[in-house]
Design a protein around this motif. Sequence first.
Motif, PDB file in Angstrom:
ATOM      1  N   ALA A  53       6.563   3.567  -3.105  1.00 62.35           N
ATOM      2  CA  ALA A  53       6.577   2.111  -3.254  1.00 62.35           C
ATOM      3  C   ALA A  53       7.987   1.606  -3.543  1.00 62.35           C
ATOM      4  O   ALA A  53       8.434   0.614  -2.950  1.00 62.35           O
ATOM      5  CB  ALA A  53       5.619   1.681  -4.358  1.00 62.35           C
ATOM      6  N   GLU A  54       8.688   2.266  -4.439  1.00 58.02           N
ATOM      7  CA  GLU A  54      10.053   1.830  -4.776  1.00 58.02           C
ATOM      8  C   GLU A  54      11.001   1.997  -3.599  1.00 58.02           C
ATOM      9  O   GLU A  54      11.852   1.142  -3.371  1.00 58.02           O
ATOM     10  CB  GLU A  54      10.558   2.586  -6.000  1.00 58.02           C
ATOM     11  N   ALA A  55      10.844   3.068  -2.844  1.00 55.44           N
ATOM     12  CA  ALA A  55      11.709   3.275  -1.680  1.00 55.44           C
ATOM     13  C   ALA A  55      11.538   2.127  -0.684  1.00 55.44           C
ATOM     14  O   ALA A  55      12.513   1.671  -0.077  1.00 55.44           O
ATOM     15  CB  ALA A  55      11.393   4.614  -1.018  1.00 55.44           C
ATOM     16  N   ILE A  56      10.318   1.643  -0.538  1.00 53.94           N
ATOM     17  CA  ILE A  56      10.044   0.526   0.369  1.00 53.94           C
ATOM     18  C   ILE A  56      10.503  -0.795  -0.256  1.00 53.94           C
ATOM     19  O   ILE A  56      11.208  -1.588   0.366  1.00 53.94           O
ATOM     20  CB  ILE A  56       8.543   0.466   0.715  1.00 53.94           C
ATOM     21  N   ALA A  57      10.111  -1.039  -1.506  1.00 53.28           N
ATOM     22  CA  ALA A  57      10.378  -2.320  -2.167  1.00 53.28           C
ATOM     23  C   ALA A  57      11.870  -2.614  -2.292  1.00 53.28           C
ATOM     24  O   ALA A  57      12.306  -3.743  -2.059  1.00 53.28           O
ATOM     25  CB  ALA A  57       9.718  -2.351  -3.541  1.00 53.28           C
ATOM     26  N   ARG A  65       0.873  -1.164   0.000  1.00 50.71           N
ATOM     27  CA  ARG A  65       0.000   0.000   0.000  1.00 50.71           C
ATOM     28  C   ARG A  65       0.913   1.217   0.000  1.00 50.71           C
ATOM     29  O   ARG A  65       1.696   1.412   0.931  1.00 50.71           O
ATOM     30  CB  ARG A  65      -0.872   0.016   1.247  1.00 50.71           C
ATOM     31  N   ALA A  66       0.827   2.028  -1.055  1.00 51.00           N
ATOM     32  CA  ALA A  66       1.638   3.239  -1.167  1.00 51.00           C
ATOM     33  C   ALA A  66       0.901   4.219  -2.065  1.00 51.00           C
ATOM     34  O   ALA A  66       0.192   3.814  -2.986  1.00 51.00           O
ATOM     35  CB  ALA A  66       3.015   2.915  -1.740  1.00 51.00           C
ATOM     36  N   GLU A  67       1.057   5.495  -1.805  1.00 49.06           N
ATOM     37  CA  GLU A  67       0.366   6.525  -2.585  1.00 49.06           C
ATOM     38  C   GLU A  67       1.054   6.823  -3.915  1.00 49.06           C
ATOM     39  O   GLU A  67       0.402   7.201  -4.873  1.00 49.06           O
ATOM     40  CB  GLU A  67       0.239   7.812  -1.766  1.00 49.06           C
ATOM     41  N   THR A  68       2.388   6.662  -3.956  1.00 50.85           N
ATOM     42  CA  THR A  68       3.140   7.015  -5.164  1.00 50.85           C
ATOM     43  C   THR A  68       4.136   5.922  -5.520  1.00 50.85           C
ATOM     44  O   THR A  68       4.521   5.114  -4.659  1.00 50.85           O
ATOM     45  CB  THR A  68       3.928   8.328  -4.972  1.00 50.85           C
ATOM     46  N   ARG A  69       4.576   5.933  -6.770  1.00 51.03           N
ATOM     47  CA  ARG A  69       5.609   4.990  -7.210  1.00 51.03           C
ATOM     48  C   ARG A  69       6.894   5.205  -6.423  1.00 51.03           C
ATOM     49  O   ARG A  69       7.537   4.242  -5.989  1.00 51.03           O
ATOM     50  CB  ARG A  69       5.884   5.143  -8.703  1.00 51.03           C
ATOM     51  N   ALA A  70       7.263   6.455  -6.203  1.00 56.23           N
ATOM     52  CA  ALA A  70       8.497   6.748  -5.470  1.00 56.23           C
ATOM     53  C   ALA A  70       8.450   6.152  -4.068  1.00 56.23           C
ATOM     54  O   ALA A  70       9.431   5.561  -3.597  1.00 56.23           O
ATOM     55  CB  ALA A  70       8.732   8.253  -5.403  1.00 56.23           C
TER      56      ALA A  70
END
Length: 140
Positions: free
Chosen positions: A88-92, A81-86
């Motif tokens: 999500a990528e920072a987490i992933a 669950r993330a609001e933005t790609r940035a």
Amino acid sequence: MAELKQDPTHPLKHEQCYLCFTTFVEPPPPDAPSRADVRRPHKEYMARLESEGRLFGAGLLKNDQENETSSDLGYGMFILRAETRAEAEAIAFEEPNTKAGLRTMKVVPWLRGEGDINISISFTNGTVKIDRRSYLLDNG
């Protein structure tokens, strides 16, 4: 208690998520830790994401019962669950296998609009049911 009614034509609130597909790097980088050494940090990382409410689901892309895998998509997947790609990528890309160079990561947006999760808790028999799975609670 009043019954909750919703007009089926009314648009539902969507949830922005990201599908994170992982694939083994073969051969692994020579300076990378072993996969066994990263197993525990991976589990701890995923547990932390779950406790933060960020992890919608995770698992391997396979069905052992039918000997089925999905090598074209990857080895495993988790849904963030993330609001933005940035975000999500920072987490992933902090996932320990990916960070160590043992897996690649592909992040794909997913706007979840339908579906449900059913949760039932029985205090009488000490069980929790989530969809079709049941768990016995520890009464300690």
